[in-house]
Design a protein around this motif. Structure first.
Motif, PDB file in Angstrom:
ATOM      1  N   GLY A  50      -5.683   3.647  12.766  1.00 26.80           N
ATOM      2  CA  GLY A  50      -5.848   3.404  11.338  1.00 26.80           C
ATOM      3  C   GLY A  50      -6.628   2.137  11.041  1.00 26.80           C
ATOM      4  N   GLU A  51      -6.591   1.189  11.975  1.00 23.51           N
ATOM      5  CA  GLU A  51      -7.288  -0.088  11.758  1.00 23.51           C
ATOM      6  C   GLU A  51      -8.806   0.100  11.682  1.00 23.51           C
ATOM      7  OE1 GLU A  51      -4.377   0.006  13.525  1.00 23.51           O
ATOM      8  OE2 GLU A  51      -3.559  -1.122  11.826  1.00 23.51           O
ATOM      9  N   MET A  52      -9.285   1.245  12.143  1.00 25.39           N
ATOM     10  CA  MET A  52     -10.732   1.490  12.089  1.00 25.39           C
ATOM     11  C   MET A  52     -11.193   1.887  10.686  1.00 25.39           C
ATOM     12  SD  MET A  52     -10.891   3.509  15.698  1.00 25.39           S
ATOM     13  CE  MET A  52     -12.575   4.069  15.648  1.00 25.39           C
ATOM     14  N   MET A  53     -10.235   2.108   9.803  1.00 21.99           N
ATOM     15  CA  MET A  53     -10.609   2.504   8.434  1.00 21.99           C
ATOM     16  C   MET A  53     -10.644   1.284   7.529  1.00 21.99           C
ATOM     17  SD  MET A  53      -8.552   6.026   7.786  1.00 21.99           S
ATOM     18  CE  MET A  53      -6.934   5.362   8.095  1.00 21.99           C
ATOM     19  N   PRO A  54     -11.380   1.399   6.411  1.00 21.21           N
ATOM     20  CA  PRO A  54     -11.399   0.267   5.475  1.00 21.21           C
ATOM     21  C   PRO A  54     -10.031   0.034   4.855  1.00 21.21           C
ATOM     22  CG  PRO A  54     -12.849   2.060   4.727  1.00 21.21           C
ATOM     23  CD  PRO A  54     -12.205   2.528   5.980  1.00 21.21           C
ATOM     24  N   LYS A  55      -9.867  -1.090   4.194  1.00 21.79           N
ATOM     25  CA  LYS A  55      -8.626  -1.405   3.476  1.00 21.79           C
ATOM     26  C   LYS A  55      -8.368  -0.321   2.437  1.00 21.79           C
ATOM     27  CE  LYS A  55      -6.910  -5.814   2.753  1.00 21.79           C
ATOM     28  NZ  LYS A  55      -6.803  -6.906   1.816  1.00 21.79           N
ATOM     29  N   GLY A  56      -7.121  -0.115   2.142  1.00 25.42           N
ATOM     30  CA  GLY A  56      -6.809   0.854   1.093  1.00 25.42           C
ATOM     31  C   GLY A  56      -6.549   2.250   1.627  1.00 25.42           C
ATOM     32  N   CYS A  57      -6.799   2.463   2.926  1.00 27.02           N
ATOM     33  CA  CYS A  57      -6.512   3.763   3.537  1.00 27.02           C
ATOM     34  C   CYS A  57      -5.182   3.658   4.281  1.00 27.02           C
ATOM     35  CB  CYS A  57      -7.594   4.149   4.537  1.00 27.02           C
ATOM     36  SG  CYS A  57      -9.233   4.312   3.825  1.00 27.02           S
ATOM     37  N   SER A  58      -4.299   4.595   4.068  1.00 21.76           N
ATOM     38  CA  SER A  58      -2.963   4.519   4.673  1.00 21.76           C
ATOM     39  C   SER A  58      -3.004   4.603   6.197  1.00 21.76           C
ATOM     40  CB  SER A  58      -2.090   5.657   4.132  1.00 21.76           C
ATOM     41  OG  SER A  58      -0.892   5.714   4.855  1.00 21.76           O
ATOM     42  N   ARG A  59      -2.253   3.712   6.838  1.00 21.37           N
ATOM     43  CA  ARG A  59      -2.085   3.775   8.307  1.00 21.37           C
ATOM     44  C   ARG A  59      -0.899   4.659   8.681  1.00 21.37           C
ATOM     45  NH1 ARG A  59      -6.178   0.950   7.108  1.00 21.37           N
ATOM     46  NH2 ARG A  59      -6.749  -0.887   8.319  1.00 21.37           N
ATOM     47  N   ILE A  60      -0.082   4.944   7.677  1.00 20.03           N
ATOM     48  CA  ILE A  60       1.118   5.750   7.955  1.00 20.03           C
ATOM     49  C   ILE A  60       0.792   7.234   7.838  1.00 20.03           C
ATOM     50  CG2 ILE A  60       3.503   6.217   7.243  1.00 20.03           C
ATOM     51  CD1 ILE A  60       3.513   3.358   6.053  1.00 20.03           C
ATOM     52  N   ASP A  61       0.089   7.593   6.767  1.00 21.15           N
ATOM     53  CA  ASP A  61      -0.300   8.992   6.589  1.00 21.15           C
ATOM     54  C   ASP A  61      -1.763   9.146   6.978  1.00 21.15           C
ATOM     55  OD1 ASP A  61       2.040  10.435   5.427  1.00 21.15           O
ATOM     56  OD2 ASP A  61       1.899   8.762   4.017  1.00 21.15           O
ATOM     57  N   PHE A  62      -1.985   9.455   8.212  1.00 21.13           N
ATOM     58  CA  PHE A  62      -3.338   9.505   8.774  1.00 21.13           C
ATOM     59  C   PHE A  62      -3.284  10.519   9.916  1.00 21.13           C
ATOM     60  CE2 PHE A  62      -6.372   7.131  11.809  1.00 21.13           C
ATOM     61  CZ  PHE A  62      -7.496   7.731  11.269  1.00 21.13           C
ATOM     62  N   ARG A  63      -3.507  11.785   9.561  1.00 19.94           N
ATOM     63  CA  ARG A  63      -3.223  12.805  10.594  1.00 19.94           C
ATOM     64  C   ARG A  63      -4.079  14.060  10.465  1.00 19.94           C
ATOM     65  NH1 ARG A  63       1.350  12.331   7.250  1.00 19.94           N
ATOM     66  NH2 ARG A  63       1.711  14.116   5.888  1.00 19.94           N
TER      67      ARG A  63
END
Ligand code: FRU
Length: 493
Positions: free
Chosen positions: A152-165
């Motif tokens: 998830g850290e590869m995405m910009p701010k504001g994108c959920s790291r929890i719901d990423f599937r």
């Protein structure tokens, strides 16, 4: 092989034998034992069509996710294989969630979501969903040593790291692309795009599509993206959607957007979404393109909110939909059962121009619970619409399920209230039929515990789980007014 996977193999091998074949559908995929949800890794590899699925062998309920596995040549008979993956690594210890597959340098590459827990500075834990890779030969799969390959850290701010599937991979112009379901800080669903030279190393590209109106759900699960006939289609399953007129009645819905995609800038201009299915049971669909060019879609024939409608005594739970060939006509996405199903057709019975007036009839030899039924319904008198046409199936004195069409409203309603349910889950759904009410064409596929209704050559579809006892196999036709119908019926054996 890990101990967890070995344990699953042993368990499924021993337990599946205890389920009599008659307790299962004939040509729909079910788990050998235990729980199944989304289709995963639907792909052609090494001469076979592979289907994986979200799988918890040990109970009939959702639990730490494994990947079940089966293969087929024709998509109607499936060979069930031992589970392909178990949640046996630190990065996927809380589940191997949904994903997809592709052939990469001769190997079968599976992309999936590894679920883990992260301890935060304040000592609490939070779920993390990251994208992982496994390689295999069509039978045995090994997880990649560099997992996870996308965090998830590869995405910009504001994108959920929890719901990423739920990564869906494809290859285009020598490069790999991958979309993943996600949501933003405003709790709106979105789909993010990555690219890579190999399935092992990825870069974030862009947010490909989002719930820009605020009305298209929170988390967007199980995205899929493909071009067809000059248009691009984005499929996804948004959670928590409100119904809008005849669309999106399932809470968690399976929808598609049609649009224009610019491959260079990765901009997808999409139109408003539409439901992919107007019945109760169709979620998390996934497509694949076969070597002959056909694009085939398969979904979980179930709904997260109606799990209570189940057979208490059975040791397995859930079915996949029929694999459906999708095509584009007049900008719309059509779905028809894969043509391989035709090879199961037997005992053709045909009636032409049967006139029914203000009564209910049965037709000799038109009955059964594993059937392919084609119907054309027209008013007897073109200028005088009938009031209501009704097709009953899975019927005896105690049970019936119904399809009811009112041509003045152009609404087709499915009703499974009397299918043997003992639960207060939703049993009626309506579909606003697009076609001409002077001719309604239905193709109804029954397979013991389900009904899939293809309306007007597949322009719209309604899918329903029907748990009615098998001796309820009557089919009848009733009309208020006068209709002329053509009926062709095959047994599917
Ligand atoms: C959709 C889903 C996916 C997830 C999987 C977990 O039904 O929630 O988003 O990967 O099921 O089993």
């Amino acid at each position: 092989m890990s101990l967890k996977l070995e344990k699953a193999h042993k368990y499924e091998k021993e337990e599946k034998q205890k389920i009599p074949a008659e307790e299962k559908p004939v040509f729909h995929v079910t788990p050998p034992i235990g729980w199944m949800n989304d289709p995963n890794g639907f792909s052609f590899y090494n001469g076979e069509i592979h289907l994986f699925y979200q799988y918890h062998p040990y109970t009939r309920d959702w639990g730490p996710m494994h990947w079940g596995h089966c293969v087929s040549k024709d998509m109607v008979s499936w060979e069930m294989l031992p589970a392909a993956m178990a949640p046996d690594q630190e990065y996927d210890a809380f589940g191997c969630f949904s994903g997809s597959a592709i052939e990469a340098d001769g190997k079968h590459a599976l992309m999936y979501t590894g679920v883990s827990k992260k301890t935060l500075p304040d000592g609490t834990t939070q779920e993390r969903q990251n994208q992982c890779l496994a390689y295999g030969d069509g039978r045995v799969y090994e997880k990649f040593s560099g997992n996870p390959v996308i965090t998830g850290e590869m995405m910009p701010k504001g994108c959920s790291r929890i719901d990423f599937r739920d990564p869906k991979i494809w290859k285009e112009d020598g490069k790999y692309y991958l979309i993943v379901g996600n949501k933003n800080d405003d709790q709106r669903g979105q789909v993010v795009l990555f690219s890579g030279k190999t399935p092992e190393s990825w870069e974030f590209e862009t947010v490909l599509a989002e719930n820009s109106t605020g009305e298209i759900g929170t988390m967007w699960e199980c995205p899929d993206f493909f071009g067809m006939d000059g248009k691009h289609f984005l499929i996804c399953s948004p959670q928590d959607m409100k119904a809008q007129k005849y669309e999106f009645h399932n809470g968690n819905n399976a929808v598609f957007f049609v649009g224009e995609y610019d491959k260079e800038t990765h901009v997808f201009k999409k139109e408003a979404p539409k439901s992919l299915d107007y019945g109760f049971d169709f979620y998390a669909p996934q497509t694949t393109e076969l070597p002959d060019g056909r694009r085939i879609m398969i979904a979980w024939m179930q709904n997260w909110d109606t799990l209570a409608y189940r057979r208490n005594e059975s040791k397995w739970f859930a079915q996949m939909s029929l694999p459906r060939e999708v095509s584009v006509k007049n900008g719309r996405l059509y779905q028809v059962p894969v043509r391989e199903l035709d090879s199961m057709r037997a005992n053709k019975v045909e009636y032409r121009d049967v006139v029914i007036k203000d009564t209910r009839i049965t037709l000799d030899q038109i009955e059964g619970r594993t059937v392919d039924l084609e119907l054309v319904i027209r008013p007897v008198d073109k200028d005088k619409l009938y009031k209501k046409f009704e097709l009953c199936f899975a019927e005896n004195e105690k049970y019936h399920s119904t399809l009811r069409f009112r041509p003045d409203e152009s609404v087709l309603k499915i009703d499974r209230s009397f299918s043997g349910s003992e639960r207060a889950v939703v049993h009626q759904r309506e579909c606003l039929v697009n076609g001409d009410c002077n001719e309604l064409k239905l193709r109804v596929i029954l397979d013991r515990f389900s009904a899939e209704i293809f309306i007007n050559d597949g322009e719209q579809v309604m899918s329903a789980v029907i748990l009615t006892e098998q001796d309820a196999k009557g089919i009848s036709f009733a009309v208020n007014g006068a209709v002329r119908i053509d009926v062709v019926k095959y047994d599917l054996a």
